[in-house]
Motif scaffolding. Structure first.
Motif, PDB file in Angstrom:
ATOM      1  N   ALA A 214      32.971  30.811  29.102  1.00 10.77           N
ATOM      2  CA  ALA A 214      32.284  31.241  30.159  1.00 10.77           C
ATOM      3  C   ALA A 214      33.145  30.967  31.511  1.00 10.77           C
ATOM      4  O   ALA A 214      33.268  31.986  32.121  1.00 10.77           O
ATOM      5  CB  ALA A 214      31.122  30.551  30.211  1.00 10.77           C
ATOM      6  N   VAL A 215      33.638  29.869  31.344  1.00  8.46           N
ATOM      7  CA  VAL A 215      34.454  29.581  32.447  1.00  8.46           C
ATOM      8  C   VAL A 215      35.713  30.392  33.019  1.00  8.46           C
ATOM      9  O   VAL A 215      35.720  30.747  34.268  1.00  8.46           O
ATOM     10  CB  VAL A 215      35.467  28.102  32.295  1.00  8.46           C
ATOM     11  N   PRO A 216      36.407  31.098  32.266  1.00  7.47           N
ATOM     12  CA  PRO A 216      37.377  31.994  32.792  1.00  7.47           C
ATOM     13  C   PRO A 216      36.734  33.110  33.553  1.00  7.47           C
ATOM     14  O   PRO A 216      37.210  33.728  34.527  1.00  7.47           O
ATOM     15  CB  PRO A 216      38.281  32.655  31.668  1.00  7.47           C
ATOM     16  N   THR A 217      35.782  33.724  32.851  1.00  9.83           N
ATOM     17  CA  THR A 217      35.115  35.032  33.274  1.00  9.83           C
ATOM     18  C   THR A 217      34.566  34.803  34.796  1.00  9.83           C
ATOM     19  O   THR A 217      34.435  35.425  35.654  1.00  9.83           O
ATOM     20  CB  THR A 217      34.183  35.689  32.130  1.00  9.83           C
ATOM     21  N   VAL A 218      33.785  33.563  34.728  1.00  8.07           N
ATOM     22  CA  VAL A 218      32.805  33.056  35.724  1.00  8.07           C
ATOM     23  C   VAL A 218      34.190  33.077  37.019  1.00  8.07           C
ATOM     24  O   VAL A 218      33.701  33.588  38.339  1.00  8.07           O
ATOM     25  CB  VAL A 218      32.248  31.839  35.735  1.00  8.07           C
ATOM     26  N   THR A 219      35.119  32.275  36.972  1.00  5.70           N
ATOM     27  CA  THR A 219      36.035  32.035  37.818  1.00  5.70           C
ATOM     28  C   THR A 219      36.499  33.647  38.321  1.00  5.70           C
ATOM     29  O   THR A 219      36.853  33.872  39.438  1.00  5.70           O
ATOM     30  CB  THR A 219      37.393  31.399  37.489  1.00  5.70           C
ATOM     31  N   ALA A 220      36.917  34.443  37.372  1.00 11.32           N
ATOM     32  CA  ALA A 220      37.680  35.784  37.609  1.00 11.32           C
ATOM     33  C   ALA A 220      36.494  36.779  38.317  1.00 11.32           C
ATOM     34  O   ALA A 220      36.827  37.642  39.256  1.00 11.32           O
ATOM     35  CB  ALA A 220      38.072  36.536  36.388  1.00 11.32           C
ATOM     36  N   ARG A 221      35.201  36.599  37.976  1.00 10.98           N
ATOM     37  CA  ARG A 221      34.334  37.402  38.784  1.00 10.98           C
ATOM     38  C   ARG A 221      34.081  37.024  40.034  1.00 10.98           C
ATOM     39  O   ARG A 221      33.707  37.881  40.774  1.00 10.98           O
ATOM     40  CB  ARG A 221      32.774  37.329  37.716  1.00 10.98           C
ATOM     41  N   GLN A 222      34.291  35.878  40.374  1.00  8.91           N
ATOM     42  CA  GLN A 222      34.251  35.575  41.954  1.00  8.91           C
ATOM     43  C   GLN A 222      35.182  36.041  42.476  1.00  8.91           C
ATOM     44  O   GLN A 222      35.404  36.007  43.796  1.00  8.91           O
ATOM     45  CB  GLN A 222      34.185  33.867  41.962  1.00  8.91           C
ATOM     46  N   LEU A 223      36.471  36.333  41.921  1.00 11.58           N
ATOM     47  CA  LEU A 223      37.767  36.673  42.843  1.00 11.58           C
ATOM     48  C   LEU A 223      37.897  38.228  42.662  1.00 11.58           C
ATOM     49  O   LEU A 223      38.597  38.819  43.323  1.00 11.58           O
ATOM     50  CB  LEU A 223      38.685  36.221  42.164  1.00 11.58           C
ATOM     51  N   ALA A 224      37.331  38.947  41.559  1.00 11.15           N
ATOM     52  CA  ALA A 224      37.433  40.327  41.477  1.00 11.15           C
ATOM     53  C   ALA A 224      36.143  41.066  41.228  1.00 11.15           C
ATOM     54  O   ALA A 224      35.228  40.778  40.760  1.00 11.15           O
ATOM     55  CB  ALA A 224      38.509  40.519  40.270  1.00 11.15           C
ATOM     56  N   ASP A 225      36.221  42.350  41.723  1.00 10.39           N
ATOM     57  CA  ASP A 225      35.202  43.417  41.550  1.00 10.39           C
ATOM     58  C   ASP A 225      35.307  44.144  40.685  1.00 10.39           C
ATOM     59  O   ASP A 225      34.442  44.545  39.823  1.00 10.39           O
ATOM     60  CB  ASP A 225      34.839  44.068  42.879  1.00 10.39           C
ATOM     61  N   ARG A 226      36.497  44.880  40.170  1.00 15.69           N
ATOM     62  CA  ARG A 226      36.348  45.816  39.264  1.00 15.69           C
ATOM     63  C   ARG A 226      36.804  45.084  37.781  1.00 15.69           C
ATOM     64  O   ARG A 226      37.681  44.251  37.638  1.00 15.69           O
ATOM     65  CB  ARG A 226      37.796  46.761  39.645  1.00 15.69           C
ATOM     66  N   PHE A 227      36.281  45.808  36.844  1.00 10.44           N
ATOM     67  CA  PHE A 227      36.303  45.283  35.390  1.00 10.44           C
ATOM     68  C   PHE A 227      37.682  44.961  34.997  1.00 10.44           C
ATOM     69  O   PHE A 227      38.005  43.763  34.442  1.00 10.44           O
ATOM     70  CB  PHE A 227      35.617  46.184  34.556  1.00 10.44           C
ATOM     71  N   PRO A 228      38.547  45.814  35.268  1.00  7.27           N
ATOM     72  CA  PRO A 228      39.955  45.774  34.663  1.00  7.27           C
ATOM     73  C   PRO A 228      40.738  44.289  35.132  1.00  7.27           C
ATOM     74  O   PRO A 228      41.469  43.748  34.559  1.00  7.27           O
ATOM     75  CB  PRO A 228      40.717  47.108  34.766  1.00  7.27           C
ATOM     76  N   HIS A 229      40.475  44.251  36.422  1.00  7.51           N
ATOM     77  CA  HIS A 229      41.073  43.176  37.002  1.00  7.51           C
ATOM     78  C   HIS A 229      40.375  41.841  36.708  1.00  7.51           C
ATOM     79  O   HIS A 229      41.064  40.824  36.538  1.00  7.51           O
ATOM     80  CB  HIS A 229      40.653  43.190  38.577  1.00  7.51           C
ATOM     81  N   VAL A 230      38.822  42.017  36.409  1.00  6.31           N
ATOM     82  CA  VAL A 230      38.116  40.685  35.906  1.00  6.31           C
ATOM     83  C   VAL A 230      38.977  40.164  34.274  1.00  6.31           C
ATOM     84  O   VAL A 230      38.998  39.127  34.377  1.00  6.31           O
ATOM     85  CB  VAL A 230      36.632  41.008  35.716  1.00  6.31           C
ATOM     86  N   LEU A 231      39.142  41.265  33.479  1.00  7.40           N
ATOM     87  CA  LEU A 231      39.799  41.039  32.505  1.00  7.40           C
ATOM     88  C   LEU A 231      41.137  40.425  32.452  1.00  7.40           C
ATOM     89  O   LEU A 231      41.415  39.220  31.561  1.00  7.40           O
ATOM     90  CB  LEU A 231      39.976  42.353  31.513  1.00  7.40           C
ATOM     91  N   VAL A 232      41.854  40.946  33.226  1.00  4.80           N
ATOM     92  CA  VAL A 232      43.358  40.291  33.532  1.00  4.80           C
ATOM     93  C   VAL A 232      43.150  38.921  34.046  1.00  4.80           C
ATOM     94  O   VAL A 232      43.984  38.013  33.564  1.00  4.80           O
ATOM     95  CB  VAL A 232      43.985  41.148  34.527  1.00  4.80           C
ATOM     96  N   LEU A 233      42.425  38.807  35.124  1.00  2.00           N
ATOM     97  CA  LEU A 233      42.078  37.521  35.878  1.00  2.00           C
ATOM     98  C   LEU A 233      41.519  36.421  34.765  1.00  2.00           C
ATOM     99  O   LEU A 233      41.933  35.060  35.031  1.00  2.00           O
ATOM    100  CB  LEU A 233      41.487  37.396  37.194  1.00  2.00           C
TER     101      LEU A 233
END
Length: 390
Positions: A214-233
């Motif tokens: 959960a933690v990496p996705t929660v953090t990435a979702r706060q920083l990015a809007d687009r799904f590919p960017h969320v995956l990379v982040l």
């Protein structure tokens, strides 16, 4: 691995732990994103707890603690648990009930089997409890190689199937309409989740594995809007969290799994509070600005009603004189506020009839800046402003 030892300046055993944490962070970040974005992160928790009986059964069958065999047993148990959760959900029970039933049942079975193995006196059983609480210090280079191979297959599958997975994740009806097998995509997402759990249980244990999902996705979702960017982040955040936590644990002679999770939770909390745009602080500041703007607009309409703080701000901005009269700039801004209110009311009344170039809705706080010229002219005409012109 020797090069990594030189890079980090660590003994060989500590370098193996750091490499394992790196593999876990990247894999759990990317593969766990699908469960988190679908609101199914607790499914990962249930699967993680369900791996324990699989590890025990694999040990009873093989009679040895060969990592590949134990991880295979964990994967099979995780898949069986996932299928049971789906079956329980289809019996018209709530998803949280299905998760609770499967988690408690499989975990209890695992504890019983682990106790039986321990009581059997087999010298090979020492260390099996590491799959429950995690034991990074026991990792070997070949263990990290197995984890990396499983993770690489999972990440490669995400890259190949990313469009189909995204369509199924965000709009199942559309995915089915264009001919995608939503059932196959659901199975793929479940397989990704199992792969991430299998990689992580040796390092952080079944109990804490859900945090790494959960933690990496929660953090990435706060920083990015687009799904590919969320995956990379998510992959990058997972890697940073894993390596940082492992380094801190090795330096402080602390258990690796809990330290990695604590670092991840700290990073997630910082993102929730400080992320630009989505963070709690950013949202509070934006709300405060909107309230000041509303008070300012109200004061411009009737300066006599302005509170002392708003009056001082208007005087400082050159919109109001010290005796309470509007300056030319104040009168111009009052006219702009009146125009915005007229456009806003017209949009509420006639917005569905306005022809837009695309399907994007305009910002109601900035209609002039977000509507195309033709739509703005039509809206001004409906609002009765200068016959549609400026």
């Amino acid at each position: 691995m020797d090069r990594l030892s030189l890079l980090f300046g660590l003994p060989y055993t500590d370098t193996v732990v750091v490499a394992g944490a790196l593999v876990l962070g990247v894999t759990s970040g990317v593969l766990g994103s699908f469960a988190v974005l679908r609101g199914r992160s607790l499914v990962g928790d249930a699967i993680a707890h369900s791996t324990l009986p699989g590890v025990c059964v694999a040990f009873l069958v093989l009679g040895t603690k060969e990592v590949a065999g134990l991880l295979a047993g964990a994967a099979v148990a995780g898949l069986v648990a996932a299928l049971l959760m789906v079956a329980v959900e289809r019996s018209r029970l709530r998803p949280d009930t299905a998760i609770g039933v499967v988690l408690s049942g499989f975990f209890s079975l695992g504890i019983v089997l682990l106790t039986h193995i321990t009581a059997g006196g087999n010298a090979q059983q020492a260390g099996l409890e590491s799959f429950l609480f995690g034991q990074a210090a026991g990792l070997l280079e070949r263990d990290v190689a197995v984890m990396a191979a499983v993770g690489a297959v999972g990440v490669a599958a995400v890259v190949v199937l990313r469009r189909a997975l995204a369509a199924t994740l965000f709009d199942r009806a559309y995915a089915a309409a264009i001919g995608l097998s939503t059932r196959a995509m659901e199975i793929a997402v479940t397989a990704f989740l199992v792969a991430a759990v299998v990689i992580g249980v040796r390092l952080v244990g079944a109990i804490l594995m859900v945090a790494m999902l959960a933690v990496p996705t929660v953090t990435a979702r706060q920083l990015a809007d687009r799904f590919p960017h969320v995956l990379v982040l998510a992959g990058v955040v997972g890697a940073v969290v894993g390596v940082t936590g492992a380094l801190l644990a090795t330096r402080g002679q602390l258990p690796t799994g809990p330290v990695v999770v604590l670092v991840g939770v700290a990073v997630a909390l910082l993102a929730v509070v400080l992320a630009p745009g989505r963070g709690v602080l950013s949202r509070r500041l934006r709300l405060a600005r909107r309230r000041r703007t509303a008070r300012r607009a109200t004061a411009l309409q009737d300066p006599a009603t302005a509170d002392p703080r708003t009056r001082r701000r208007l005087v400082s901005a050159g919109l109001l004189t010290t005796d309470g009269a509007l300056t030319p700039a104040g009168r111009a801004e009052r006219a702009a506020v009146a125009e915005h209110l007229a456009l806003w009311r017209a949009w509420l009344d006639h917005g569905p009839q306005i022809r837009l170039r695309d399907a994007r809705e305009p910002d109601l706080l900035n209609l002039v800046g977000t509507l195309d010229p033709e739509a703005l002219a039509e809206l001004r005409e409906r609002a009765g402003l200068d016959g549609g012109g400026r």
